[in-house]
Design an enzyme around this catalytic site. Sequence first.
Site, short mmCIF file in Angstrom:
data_model
loop_
_atom_site.label_atom_id
_atom_site.label_comp_id
_atom_site.label_asym_id
_atom_site.label_seq_id
_atom_site.Cartn_x
_atom_site.Cartn_y
_atom_site.Cartn_z
N GLU A 134 -54.71 54.75 42.69
CA GLU A 134 -55.46 55.84 43.28
C GLU A 134 -56.92 55.82 42.82
O GLU A 134 -57.84 56.07 43.61
CB GLU A 134 -54.82 57.18 42.90
CG GLU A 134 -53.40 57.35 43.43
CD GLU A 134 -52.33 56.89 42.44
OE1 GLU A 134 -51.24 57.49 42.43
OE2 GLU A 134 -52.58 55.93 41.69
N ARG A 148 -47.10 26.37 36.96
CA ARG A 148 -48.06 25.29 37.13
C ARG A 148 -48.51 25.23 38.60
O ARG A 148 -47.78 25.63 39.50
CB ARG A 148 -47.45 23.95 36.73
CG ARG A 148 -47.00 23.90 35.27
CD ARG A 148 -46.43 22.56 34.88
NE ARG A 148 -45.21 22.22 35.59
CZ ARG A 148 -44.00 22.66 35.23
NH1 ARG A 148 -43.86 23.45 34.17
NH2 ARG A 148 -42.92 22.31 35.91
#
Length: 367
Positions: A56, A214
Amino acid sequence: MSFSADDHRYMQQALRLAAAATRRAAPNPGVGCVLVRDGAVIGEGATLAVGGDHAEIQAIKDCLARGLSPQGATAYVTLEPCSHHGRTPPCAERLIAEKLARVVAAMVDPFHQVAGRGIAMLEAAGIPASAGLLEAEARQIHRGFLSRVTRARPYVTLKAAATLDGKTALDNGVSQWITGPDARRDVQGLRAAHCAILTGSGTVLADDPQLTVRDRPCARQPLRVVVDGRLQTAASARIYDTAAAATLLVTAVADAARHAPYLARGVRVLCCAGSDGHVDLARLLQQLAADGVNELMVEAGAALNGAMMQAALVDEVVLYLAPYLAGHAARGLFDWPALQSLDDKLPLQVRDLRMVGRDLRLTLTPA
């Protein structure tokens, strides 16, 4: 409570933001928020890493950065705005201060310090607030956080790869590679989406894996958790290289002198012995939840896979099936006791089925 087609559209946008923020925000929920006024999006945001802004606040800052005011806007939020002081002030208070006209949440936050209080705070300030729009979708995105705060354990996904006849390795232990390169890349995405990866001593001894993410962006490397009840793995194994990622070694051995070689490499050691002398897996999951792990991925061999399934600690199975046969002597997916009747089989429900390169990926949940 009824919602319009526009309400659905803007909440879907907020859910997309939430999905992208989930791993970054952990152990907090990765919430998404969209601010709308007069049929136009005037701000959007998602939860930052721990200690940073909630969704918010990010949406309000985005609105202000556009030279606009959030006053009179509707906020679409994937989880009820918080109402308590934690590392950051309550989001509900900020929404009130900015004089929003309406707040729509996908679901109520079950965390005990919120649990409806955010919506009540907004209503008390004269801002209409409701929850329940696209709740099922929000629960799926926030499932790790929800599991941790309601069940005191992470949401557990068991990933496995096998041949069409259910074999994970040849009888001599060779397992690389069962699946094709596309499936292996897909697994990297799964790893990146999880807070921690759990494996067993058998996998470490056989494959000496790193179990890191990776070849793709990653908010942070998952914690690697090794279950080694008898401390059979060598402290020199690659998974204990804590320069690559943090590692937790879980054992049933209480002898501090035997922990020392692992501690010297920066590995955290947890003694978590059950009454049977093995690692207490249920207690381990409770500890991981206490440490802030929302989503746990299991990448292990048949022994630990079977133990997790038998203990009913698996919420989802992601199974990659390669289209060839390895023969009856090859190693299987799960160590499972012999059944005397098919009535005793463990049913699984297929939730998703798709091709990943040449391989089939099934997502299943224990029924």
